[in-house]
Design an enzyme around this catalytic site. Structure first.
Site, PDB file in Angstrom:
ATOM      1  N   ASP A  35      54.602  -1.699  17.325  1.00  7.50           N
ATOM      2  CA  ASP A  35      53.745  -1.379  16.192  1.00  7.50           C
ATOM      3  C   ASP A  35      52.582  -0.516  16.689  1.00  7.50           C
ATOM      4  OD1 ASP A  35      53.255  -2.883  13.171  1.00  7.50           O
ATOM      5  OD2 ASP A  35      51.602  -1.742  14.056  1.00  7.50           O
ATOM      6  N   ILE A  36      52.247   0.501  15.919  1.00 11.54           N
ATOM      7  CA  ILE A  36      51.196   1.444  16.331  1.00 11.54           C
ATOM      8  C   ILE A  36      49.806   0.802  16.277  1.00 11.54           C
ATOM      9  CG2 ILE A  36      50.617   2.508  14.085  1.00 11.54           C
ATOM     10  CD1 ILE A  36      50.984   5.253  15.487  1.00 11.54           C
ATOM     11  N   HIS A 103      61.370  -4.150   7.408  1.00 11.21           N
ATOM     12  CA  HIS A 103      61.112  -4.382   8.833  1.00 11.21           C
ATOM     13  C   HIS A 103      60.674  -5.816   9.062  1.00 11.21           C
ATOM     14  CE1 HIS A 103      57.558  -2.736   6.817  1.00 11.21           C
ATOM     15  NE2 HIS A 103      56.840  -3.593   7.551  1.00 11.21           N
TER      16      HIS A 103
HETATM   17  P1  5GP Z   1      53.872  -3.634   6.559  1.00  6.36           P
HETATM   18  O1  5GP Z   1      52.472  -3.822   6.093  1.00  6.36           O
HETATM   19  O2  5GP Z   1      54.608  -2.593   5.725  1.00  6.36           O
HETATM   20  O3  5GP Z   1      54.624  -4.906   6.701  1.00  6.36           O
HETATM   21  O4  5GP Z   1      53.749  -3.092   8.028  1.00  6.36           O
HETATM   22  C1  5GP Z   1      53.880  -1.765   8.411  1.00  6.36           C
HETATM   23  C2  5GP Z   1      53.561  -1.708   9.882  1.00  6.36           C
HETATM   24  O5  5GP Z   1      53.949  -0.435  10.364  1.00  6.36           O
HETATM   25  C3  5GP Z   1      52.071  -1.870  10.202  1.00  6.36           C
HETATM   26  O6  5GP Z   1      51.905  -2.981  11.069  1.00  6.36           O
HETATM   27  C4  5GP Z   1      51.696  -0.548  10.853  1.00  6.36           C
HETATM   28  O7  5GP Z   1      50.772  -0.702  11.916  1.00  6.36           O
HETATM   29  C5  5GP Z   1      53.028  -0.018  11.330  1.00  6.36           C
HETATM   30  N1  5GP Z   1      53.101   1.429  11.372  1.00  6.36           N
HETATM   31  C6  5GP Z   1      52.717   2.278  10.380  1.00  6.36           C
HETATM   32  N2  5GP Z   1      52.951   3.551  10.742  1.00  6.36           N
HETATM   33  C7  5GP Z   1      53.484   3.513  11.986  1.00  6.36           C
HETATM   34  C8  5GP Z   1      53.942   4.533  12.883  1.00  6.36           C
HETATM   35  O8  5GP Z   1      53.892   5.729  12.621  1.00  6.36           O
HETATM   36  N3  5GP Z   1      54.433   4.108  14.084  1.00  6.36           N
HETATM   37  C9  5GP Z   1      54.510   2.777  14.416  1.00  6.36           C
HETATM   38  N4  5GP Z   1      55.003   2.497  15.628  1.00  6.36           N
HETATM   39  N5  5GP Z   1      54.104   1.799  13.588  1.00  6.36           N
HETATM   40  C10 5GP Z   1      53.591   2.167  12.389  1.00  6.36           C
END
Ligand code: 5GP
Ligand code: ZN
Length: 117
Positions: A35-36, A103
């Site tokens: 995760d970034i 995810h």
């Molecule tokens: P959600 O809130 O949709 O469950 O989580 C999305 C996750 O994707 C977040 O934890 C965010 O930090 C991660 N994320 C968003 N954009 C990127 C990216 O470009 N690269 C990576 N490696 N993670 C990302």
């Protein structure tokens, strides 16, 4: 929505190497990358390689892949010496989902807090 890939999807672009990521594991069905914006010392995302928008779009034909997400989390815990860990699938806006490519978050490397919500 379920498709082989979706042109505007961030995670589909990561799968196709259009965008970079730190990959930990991949096979023909799933990809695991860091995760970034890590919320714990170990924070990775486990994703299907086909575009499935949310957990609600998962079908019976995807159960093998979905099971593999869990098994891979277990193997990653072993290989990274994680004593415990947490997996989370945020679903839709109310569930805190921001990226609409399904995810599984896997978090570890510190004591998890009791609050989940
Ligand atoms: P959600 O809130 O949709 O469950 O989580 C999305 C996750 O994707 C977040 O934890 C965010 O930090 C991660 N994320 C968003 N954009 C990127 C990216 O470009 N690269 C990576 N490696 N993670 C990302
Ligand atoms: Zn996608």
């Amino acid at each position: 929505m379920k498709n082989k890939s979706s042109p505007e999807c961030l995670f589909c672009k990561i799968i196709s190497h259009e965008l970079p990521s730190e990959r930990l594991y991949e096979d023909d069905e799933i990809l695991v990358f860091k995760d970034i914006n890590p919320q714990a010392p170990f924070h990775v995302l486990l994703i299907p390689k086909i575009h499935i928008s949310t957990l609600n779009d998962l079908g019976v034909e995807n159960v093998g892949m979905a099971g593999k997400l869990f098994l891979t989390a277990k193997y990653l815990a072993e290989s990274n010496d994680l004593e415990g860990y947490r997996v989370v699938v945020n679903t839709n806006q109310e569930g805190g989902q921001v990226v609409y490519h399904m995810h599984m978050h896997m978090l570890g490397g510190r004591q998890m807090k009791p609050s989940l919500g």
